[in-house]
Scaffold this motif. Structure first.
Motif, mmCIF file in Angstrom:
data_model
loop_
_atom_site.group_PDB
_atom_site.id
_atom_site.type_symbol
_atom_site.label_atom_id
_atom_site.label_comp_id
_atom_site.label_asym_id
_atom_site.label_seq_id
_atom_site.Cartn_x
_atom_site.Cartn_y
_atom_site.Cartn_z
ATOM 1 N N VAL A 1 11.436 3.924 4.581
ATOM 2 C CA VAL A 1 12.484 3.850 3.493
ATOM 3 C C VAL A 1 11.702 3.904 2.243
ATOM 4 C CG1 VAL A 1 14.061 2.367 2.571
ATOM 5 C CG2 VAL A 1 14.166 2.847 5.067
ATOM 6 N N LEU A 2 10.263 3.580 2.363
ATOM 7 C CA LEU A 2 9.794 3.193 0.867
ATOM 8 C C LEU A 2 9.522 4.439 0.230
ATOM 9 C CD1 LEU A 2 6.993 0.543 2.448
ATOM 10 C CD2 LEU A 2 9.246 0.224 1.466
ATOM 11 N N PRO A 3 9.112 5.530 0.587
ATOM 12 C CA PRO A 3 9.075 6.802 -0.133
ATOM 13 C C PRO A 3 10.519 7.116 -0.821
ATOM 14 C CG PRO A 3 7.941 7.133 1.746
ATOM 15 C CD PRO A 3 8.639 5.852 2.157
ATOM 16 N N ASP A 4 11.452 6.891 0.204
ATOM 17 C CA ASP A 4 12.691 7.199 -0.558
ATOM 18 C C ASP A 4 13.220 6.342 -1.704
ATOM 19 O OD1 ASP A 4 13.118 8.682 1.522
ATOM 20 O OD2 ASP A 4 14.387 7.514 2.767
ATOM 21 N N LEU A 5 12.721 4.934 -1.568
ATOM 22 C CA LEU A 5 13.054 4.059 -2.853
ATOM 23 C C LEU A 5 12.309 4.536 -3.762
ATOM 24 C CD1 LEU A 5 12.521 0.391 -1.096
ATOM 25 C CD2 LEU A 5 14.646 1.525 -2.173
ATOM 26 N N ALA A 6 11.074 5.001 -3.714
ATOM 27 C CA ALA A 6 10.298 5.370 -4.927
ATOM 28 C C ALA A 6 11.102 6.831 -5.566
ATOM 29 C CB ALA A 6 8.882 5.865 -4.454
ATOM 30 N N ARG A 7 11.695 7.601 -4.688
ATOM 31 C CA ARG A 7 12.389 8.813 -5.555
ATOM 32 C C ARG A 7 13.674 8.429 -6.121
ATOM 33 N NH1 ARG A 7 9.961 11.451 -0.813
ATOM 34 N NH2 ARG A 7 11.640 10.722 0.468
ATOM 35 N N ALA A 8 14.387 7.331 -5.642
ATOM 36 C CA ALA A 8 15.643 7.028 -6.225
ATOM 37 C C ALA A 8 15.853 6.179 -7.203
ATOM 38 C CB ALA A 8 16.180 6.437 -5.053
ATOM 39 N N ARG B 1 0.889 -1.415 -0.068
ATOM 40 C CA ARG B 1 -0.074 -0.125 -0.054
ATOM 41 C C ARG B 1 0.759 1.310 0.117
ATOM 42 N NH1 ARG B 1 -3.485 -1.145 4.250
ATOM 43 N NH2 ARG B 1 -4.682 -2.283 2.941
ATOM 44 N N ARG B 2 1.915 1.071 0.842
ATOM 45 C CA ARG B 2 2.679 2.478 1.004
ATOM 46 C C ARG B 2 3.486 2.807 -0.493
ATOM 47 N NH1 ARG B 2 0.196 3.194 4.149
ATOM 48 N NH2 ARG B 2 0.253 3.049 6.491
ATOM 49 N N VAL B 3 4.132 1.541 -0.951
ATOM 50 C CA VAL B 3 4.681 1.543 -2.454
ATOM 51 C C VAL B 3 3.727 2.101 -3.235
ATOM 52 C CG1 VAL B 3 5.885 0.395 -4.083
ATOM 53 C CG2 VAL B 3 6.327 -0.012 -1.865
ATOM 54 N N ALA B 4 2.520 1.529 -3.320
ATOM 55 C CA ALA B 4 1.420 2.033 -4.344
ATOM 56 C C ALA B 4 1.243 3.541 -4.142
ATOM 57 C CB ALA B 4 0.160 1.129 -4.271
ATOM 58 N N GLU B 5 0.917 4.032 -2.973
ATOM 59 C CA GLU B 5 0.887 5.665 -2.591
ATOM 60 C C GLU B 5 2.012 6.348 -3.186
ATOM 61 O OE1 GLU B 5 -1.620 4.655 1.646
ATOM 62 O OE2 GLU B 5 0.266 5.564 1.703
ATOM 63 N N ALA B 6 3.198 5.887 -2.865
ATOM 64 C CA ALA B 6 4.503 6.558 -3.262
ATOM 65 C C ALA B 6 4.380 6.883 -4.791
ATOM 66 C CB ALA B 6 5.487 6.146 -2.764
ATOM 67 N N LEU B 7 3.930 5.735 -5.552
ATOM 68 C CA LEU B 7 4.179 5.719 -6.875
ATOM 69 C C LEU B 7 2.674 6.028 -7.709
ATOM 70 C CD1 LEU B 7 6.091 2.582 -7.066
ATOM 71 C CD2 LEU B 7 7.016 4.727 -7.540
ATOM 72 N N GLY B 8 1.661 6.312 -6.988
ATOM 73 C CA GLY B 8 0.484 6.632 -7.609
ATOM 74 C C GLY B 8 -0.033 5.300 -8.276
ATOM 75 N N LEU B 9 0.110 4.425 -7.758
ATOM 76 C CA LEU B 9 -0.526 2.883 -8.341
ATOM 77 C C LEU B 9 -1.573 2.352 -7.511
ATOM 78 C CD1 LEU B 9 2.925 1.055 -8.823
ATOM 79 C CD2 LEU B 9 1.703 2.253 -10.708
ATOM 80 N N GLN B 10 -2.205 1.246 -7.827
ATOM 81 C CA GLN B 10 -3.087 0.401 -7.050
ATOM 82 C C GLN B 10 -2.402 -0.416 -6.317
ATOM 83 O OE1 GLN B 10 -6.591 1.197 -7.162
ATOM 84 N NE2 GLN B 10 -5.930 2.615 -8.608
ATOM 85 N N THR B 11 -2.740 -0.719 -4.991
ATOM 86 C CA THR B 11 -2.161 -1.708 -4.152
ATOM 87 C C THR B 11 -1.785 -2.860 -4.954
ATOM 88 O OG1 THR B 11 -3.061 -0.727 -2.251
ATOM 89 C CG2 THR B 11 -1.966 -2.786 -1.809
ATOM 90 N N GLU B 12 -2.880 -3.472 -5.741
ATOM 91 C CA GLU B 12 -2.581 -4.771 -6.211
ATOM 92 C C GLU B 12 -1.458 -4.880 -7.396
ATOM 93 O OE1 GLU B 12 -5.656 -3.346 -5.898
ATOM 94 O OE2 GLU B 12 -6.139 -4.545 -3.910
ATOM 95 N N GLN B 13 -1.195 -3.806 -7.758
ATOM 96 C CA GLN B 13 -0.070 -3.766 -8.831
ATOM 97 C C GLN B 13 1.321 -3.845 -8.115
ATOM 98 O OE1 GLN B 13 -1.803 0.145 -10.631
ATOM 99 N NE2 GLN B 13 -1.383 -1.060 -12.685
#
Lengths: 403, 403
Positions: free
Chosen positions: B131-138, B98-110
């Motif tokens: 760490v998750l938002p950092d990953l999405a930015r890097a 869910r957190r990764v999806a939020e950071a990337l603008g995706l659905q959780t199931e993706q």
């Protein structure tokens, strides 16, 4: 260092069964490496053998002779398995039988050969043959312990046990010896085991009793999952004592005592397993069938990850659960699986229990022996398997075996 | 010390696939332990997973998400398997998605989660979530090697490979990474492996190609016979390049390159197997079926006695023959079995050849890698399996794993 295993104390002689042992310089460090068991006339015998299709020459011959005649003499050598030796190996084994028969005044078919040790080398016949008449002359009823010592290979302790029971006021004695410590995953047989009783039992009844006892003893142990080319378990009845049969009183007491002897001998092999520091009982319950319970127990027992965790005394229960999870069982669901170490419950429904404290499990695994209880929640069948851990010493012994 | 395995050189970027990695302090010695792969819109993906019924929470979730949506992000952590953690473990994995999806603008199931490491401990969410938002930015296309490093557990070397082929004049690139060194006996999957190509491939074709390639690569290796709770192999096609399909030219070249990538990644796992000093190829021929050939190869590959002899460089061929002899094959006769080590024939018809000299075989086994050829004389089927030896170091690593 064997786990809670000492040299057997007195091994009671069996009237009508005489042993001799000798040194033919087959084994490296010296010590006796030949043993001969001779049974009085009228004795009966039964045997089970390895199911490895790569059976050694003595196994081929022992099977054939057992099907032909009532055995009167069992000749065993350690230090050389006489396996992978082809037709020459069979000829060597046959020569041994012939020489023993000549020395004892028997038919060649009444002599059964057994060998254990290194695979792929011819028997040193020039050293063995001169010893055979000596063996025939040295026979004594009170020589079980010497025989137990002579059949050892990487064993560190001779293995033997005696049980005495009373049937209708008459004494019945069983004495047995075994050898084995690596390449242990008996399959309808053991490494080598020789049990005798002074009772009088028909050969077919003896065969039936042996096969039943083997299933829950020698066929329920594993060290490393490797089955030998030379496994054999023999049961002999000299007929010197009371007559026993399935339809007579005392048969079930005899069968119980036989199983007790065989479990003790089988567990002695695991206790003396190569490099063993732990003696581990795997008790699987709640299976849909005994086969299923055994499949789960053996999958855990063969897992190098479970075995190294046991060596470390580390209650890494995930490795147990992972092994259960890959066992060849149809439609297993992990949600029904409970695991306990001795009296410490750890996993319930495939998950660690809320009250689980690792220190409790670590205390169990710090012991030299403990039981892993696995409940599958699928039925009423159960099975018990005994195994050992995997240590540096196991690797050393098996890496250096021939050097 | 891995066997003939070095850090991969340049791993070619795949247009449309971007990686980032970071340190969430999950692994003991520091270093990155989180990696994120993000695929451009329009990418397709296929995956195969462990068949261990004790599947970890991330596997349960990844399977479910893969069945629901086209994956756009793969999140991997090392150091903790999130296995045996029950409903809380699944909730943790879902929160990560869910957190990764939020950071990337995706659905959780993706978002698909993958974890590897210790079993039975909750993920340290307090350290992972920040760490998750950092990953999405890097995210960067040229970050495969960092990802290969971040997914390591007991691996000593990061594992990766690139293959470039040309199809109808257009370049197609495949790059993949893998991790794994113990608890290795993939079953319809590998430990963890992530391969991407810039080709455009329909998801169903990708799935088919993956399953075929997995059979002769990740499903053909074993270190210790233990299958993990977390195994997964993913294949992604970003669609940035040429369109490939089974009925178009170049498909078989693509499938060959894919298999080459997966065999290289699978063998890298065996070369870096825990404690390995030998990389051993088991080539079984003359079997009645591929299943039979594989059964024989895996029985030898799992024999602790064969593995310790390999460690010692001891051509104790009796142990190979004994393992063949107990393989689960119907009506096998040992008289038809031939064995050779590399080009040195040893056993013919189940017996050592007359011209066999142990020094020749010892020279083969002194090498860091060699092939055991086993011919069964039963038919035309063959199989190749790769494995490692069993050393003191294997025992040490697995005994001390959690200490």
């Amino acid at each position: 260092m064997p786990v809670n295993l000492r040299e057997p104390g007195a091994l009671a002689p069996i009237a009508g069964a005489r042993w001799a042992s000798a040194d033919a310089a087959i084994k490296k460090p010296g010590g006796d490496d030949m043993a001969l068991l001779v049974l009085d006339e009228g004795a009966t015998a039964a045997g089970v053998f390895t199911r490895n299709v790569f059976a050694a020459a003595p196994v081929v011959l022992a099977r054939r002779h057992l099907a032909t005649a009532a055995p009167r003499a069992l000749l065993i050598n350690s230090g050389n398995a006489n396996a992978g030796t082809g037709v020459e190996g069979e000829a060597d084994a046959l020569t041994c039988c012939r020489r023993v028969a000549e020395a004892l005044g028997l038919q060649t078919e009444q002599v059964l050969p057994f060998s254990t040790g290194v695979i792929g080398q011819r028997l040193p016949m020039a050293r063995i043959e001169p010893v055979l008449p000596d063996l025939a002359r040295a026979l004594a009823e009170d020589a079980w312990l010497g025989a137990a010592r002579a059949i050892m290979t990487t064993d560190t302790v001779p293995k033997g046990v005696t049980r005495c029971i009373e049937i209708d006021g008459a004494p019945v004695t069983l004495t047995g010896i075994s050898k084995g410590s690596g390449m242990i995953r008996p399959d309808m047989a053991t490494m080598l085991s020789f049990v005798a009783t002074d009772a009088s039992v028909a050969a077919s009844d003896l065969d039936h009793a042996l096969r039943e006892a083997v299933n829950t003893s020698f066929n329920s142990i594993t060290v490393d999952g490797d089955t030998s080319t030379n496994d054999a378990a023999m049961l002999c009845a000299t007929g010197a004592g009371v007559v026993l049969a399935p339809d007579r009183p005392g048969w079930s007491a005899f069968v119980d005592a036989l199983r007790d002897v065989m479990v003790t001998l089988a567990c002695a092999i695991v206790r003396d397993a190569e490099g063993a520091t732990r003696f581990i009982t795997l008790a699987v319950e709640g299976a849909a069938s005994v086969d299923e319970a055994r499949a789960v127990a053996f999958t855990v027992a063969h897992s190098p990850l479970f075995k190294t965790a046991a060596f470390a005394g580390d209650p890494n229960w995930g490795r147990i659960l992972a092994a259960v999870g890959r066992a060849p069982v149809t439609d297993l669901t992990i949600d029904g699986v409970d695991i306990a170490l001795d009296a410490v419950p750890i996993v319930a429904g495939g998950q660690p229990r809320a009250d689980y404290r690792e220190a409790d499990a670590a205390a169990v695994m710090a012991q030299p022996e403990f039981t892993v209880h696995i409940r599958l929640g699928r039925g009423d069948a159960a099975a018990t398997i005994w195994t050992s851990d995997l240590s540096y010493e196991y690797v050393r012994i098996n890496a250096e075996y021939r050097s």
